[in-house]
Design an enzyme around this catalytic site. Structure first.
Site, short mmCIF file in Angstrom:
data_model
loop_
_atom_site.label_atom_id
_atom_site.label_comp_id
_atom_site.label_asym_id
_atom_site.label_seq_id
_atom_site.Cartn_x
_atom_site.Cartn_y
_atom_site.Cartn_z
N GLY A 63 0.85 -1.19 0.00
CA GLY A 63 0.00 0.00 0.00
C GLY A 63 0.88 1.23 0.00
O GLY A 63 2.06 1.15 0.33
N GLY A 107 0.10 -5.30 0.26
CA GLY A 107 -1.12 -5.05 -0.51
C GLY A 107 -1.19 -5.80 -1.82
O GLY A 107 -2.28 -6.11 -2.32
N GLU A 130 5.50 -6.64 7.03
CA GLU A 130 4.94 -5.53 7.80
C GLU A 130 5.53 -5.35 9.20
O GLU A 130 5.54 -4.23 9.72
CB GLU A 130 3.42 -5.70 7.94
CG GLU A 130 2.64 -5.43 6.66
CD GLU A 130 2.58 -6.62 5.72
OE1 GLU A 130 3.15 -7.70 6.04
OE2 GLU A 130 1.96 -6.48 4.66
N ASP A 138 -1.72 -7.78 7.01
CA ASP A 138 -3.15 -7.46 6.90
C ASP A 138 -3.64 -7.86 5.50
O ASP A 138 -3.19 -8.86 4.97
CB ASP A 138 -3.40 -5.98 7.26
CG ASP A 138 -2.74 -5.01 6.30
OD1 ASP A 138 -1.81 -5.41 5.57
OD2 ASP A 138 -3.16 -3.83 6.27
C1 QUE Z 1 7.57 -3.36 4.85
C2 QUE Z 1 6.34 -3.09 4.29
C3 QUE Z 1 6.22 -2.28 3.17
C4 QUE Z 1 7.39 -1.73 2.61
C5 QUE Z 1 8.63 -2.01 3.16
C6 QUE Z 1 8.71 -2.83 4.28
C7 QUE Z 1 4.96 -1.96 2.56
C8 QUE Z 1 4.95 -1.07 1.45
C9 QUE Z 1 6.15 -0.56 0.94
C10 QUE Z 1 6.21 0.36 -0.17
C11 QUE Z 1 7.09 0.14 -1.22
C12 QUE Z 1 7.20 1.03 -2.28
C13 QUE Z 1 6.42 2.17 -2.30
C14 QUE Z 1 5.54 2.42 -1.24
C15 QUE Z 1 5.45 1.52 -0.20
O1 QUE Z 1 7.32 -0.91 1.52
O2 QUE Z 1 3.90 -2.47 3.01
O3 QUE Z 1 4.80 3.55 -1.26
O4 QUE Z 1 6.52 3.08 -3.33
O5 QUE Z 1 3.76 -0.73 0.91
O6 QUE Z 1 9.91 -3.12 4.83
O7 QUE Z 1 5.24 -3.60 4.85
#
Ligand code: QUE
Length: 343
Positions: A63, A107, A130, A138
Site C-alpha cells: 500500500g 497489498g 509488515e 493485513d
Molecule cells: C515493509 C512493508 C512495506 C514496505 C517495506 C517494508 C509496505 C509497502 C512498501 C512500499 C514500497 C514502495 C512504495 C511504497 C510503499 O514498503 O507495506 O509507497 O513506493 O507498501 O519493509 O510492509
C-alpha cells in the site's frame, strides 16, 4: 496515464496496475476503482473472468504508506477500502487470475491471494514484511498465512522472509508457476480460451519442493507458544539459519510481533471475512500507536533503516495493550459487501 487501467478483451476483464515508479504501491483511488470494476464486471455476462497484471518490474509492493505518514487522518478510510476490495475478490463468483512477474508484497498479496489463480514467474518475490515497519500482516494475510502447512505462515508473518516462485508455490500462494516468457500466452488464453484450466495447465513449469529439513525446523521452533519462546528455541539451536532468523525477528517492532503472533494463531479455521474484520480492529489500534509512523519514517521516508520502537523490547510489551488490538473500534467494525455485485 491513470495509476490503474481497466479494459475488456475477449472473455476477460483485464486490470493493469500502472504506478510503476512507486512499484505499483496501491493508493486509495486504486483500491476503490478496482472494487468498482469488480462490481460492474460481476453483473456483466460478457466478462467470464478477471485478470490482474502490472506494468513495470514489480507486481505490487504494497500500500502507499508514504501517504499514510503525511495524511494520518485518511488512514482508516484507505485501509477500510482496501480490505473491502480484498474481500470482494475472495467472494467473487468468476475466476480472478493474477499474473505476477516481480515483487508481490503486502497489498499486492491482498489483491492476488484471495482470487482463484496466481500465475507467477521466476521473478516473483513474495513477502509479508509488515513487522519491519510497525504494521502487521493485513489485507487478509492472516487467512492465507494461518492456512499454510505447519508453522510456515507464522514464520513468514513474523520474519517477513522472502520467497521466490518455487518457495511461494510450495506454501500454496502460487497456483500456476510459469516463466516470464509465457505470460503473454497466459493472458491470451485468459482472454480467449474456452477451456481456461486446460489452457493454463499447459504453461506450468516444474518447481523445487521446500527443503524438508528447513520446513521441519520451522514447524518445531515456531510451534512455541509465544514470540519470546520462539526466540529462546532459536537461540538454543545455534545453526546459521536459526541465528539469522533470531536476528531478523529482533529487528522487528515488538508490538507488531506480539500482535502478529496472536493474529495468525487466532485466524486458524476462520473465514476471510472474519480475518479481515479482526485485521481492521487491529489496524485501528495500530494507527493510534507509535511504531507504524516510526517504521514508515525509518524505512520509507528517511531510509535510515534504524527505527526506535516503543516499547523497545518484547519484555516491555504489556499483554493488556496487545489484547486491546482485538477489540471493536469506537467507530465500528469493517463493513463488508454482501456479495460480488453489492455496493
Ligand atoms: C515493509 C512493508 C512495506 C514496505 C517495506 C517494508 C509496505 C509497502 C512498501 C512500499 C514500497 C514502495 C512504495 C511504497 C510503499 O514498503 O507495506 O509507497 O513506493 O507498501 O519493509 O510492509
Amino acid at each position: 496515464m491513470s495509476d490503474i487501467q481497466f479494459e475488456t478483451v475477449g472473455r476477460a476483464g483485464i486490470v493493469t496496475l500502472n504506478r510503476v515508479k512507486a512499484l505499483n504501491a496501491l493508493t486509495e483511488p486504486m483500491v476503490r476503482e478496482l472494487g468498482e470494476a469488480l462490481r460492474e464486471w460481476a453483473r456483466d455476462d460478457r466478462v467470464e473472468r478477471v485478470a490482474i497484471r502490472a506494468e513495470g518490474k514489480a507486481f505490487c509492493a504494497g500500500g502507499d504508506l508514504r501517504d499514510i505518514y503525511t495524511r494520518r487522518s485518511e488512514a482508516v478510510p484507505f485501509f477500510g477500502a482496501e480490505y473491502q476490495t480484498n474481500y470482494r475478490l475472495g467472494i467473487y463468483e468468476k475466476p480472478v487470475l493474477s499474473l505476477i512477474d516481480g515483487v508481490c508484497m503486502g497489498g499486492g498479496v491482498g489483491i492476488s491471494a484471495h482470487g482463484s489463480h496466481r500465475i507467477a514467474t521466476e521473478n516473483l518475490v513474495f513477502a509479508m514484511p509488515e513487522t519491519a515497519i510497525g504494521l502487521f500482516p493485513d489485507v487478509g494475510a492472516s487467512h492465507l498465512l494461518s492456512g499454510m502447512d505447519g508453522e510456515a505462515g507464522l514464520y513468514l508473518g513474523l520474519t517477513g522472509a522472502r520467497l521466490g516462485r518455487d518457495g511461494a508455490t510450495a506454501v500454496g500462494f502460487v497456483t500456476h508457476p510459469t516463466e516470464a516468457g509465457r505470460l503473454g500466452d497466459a493472458l491470451d488464453r485468459i482472454a480467449h480460451a474456452r477451456a481456461l484450466e486446460a489452457g493454463l495447465d499447459e504453461l506450468v513449469v516444474d518447481t523445487e519442493p521446500r527443503d524438508a529439513e528447513e520446513a521441519a525446523f520451522i514447524d518445531k521452533v515456531f510451534g512455541a507458544d509465544s514470540v519470546l519462546a520462539i526466540l529462546e528455541r532459536l537461540d538454543d539451536e545455534g545453526n546459521d539459519f536459526a541465528a539469522e532468523t533470531a536476528a531478523t525477528i529482533r529487528k522487528m517492532s515488538p508490538t507488531s510481533l506480539e500482535v502478529t503472533f496472536r493474529e495468525i494463531r487466532r485466524a486458524e479455521g476462520k473465514s476471510l471475512g472474519e480475518c479481515l474484520t479482526t485485521e481492521f480492529r487491529i489496524l485501528n489500534q495500530i494507527l493510534e500507536g507509535h511504531d507504524l509512523y516510526e517504521g514508515i519514517r525509518a524505512v520509507l521516508i528517511d531510509k535510515d533503516r534504524n527505527p526506535k520502537w516503543s516499547p523497545a523490547t518484547l519484555e516491555g510489551v504489556d499483554a493488556e495493550e496487545i489484547e486491546a488490538h482485538f477489540r471493536k473500534p469506537h467507530d465500528g467494525d469493517l463493513r463488508l459487501p454482501s456479495g460480488p455485485a453489492a455496493p
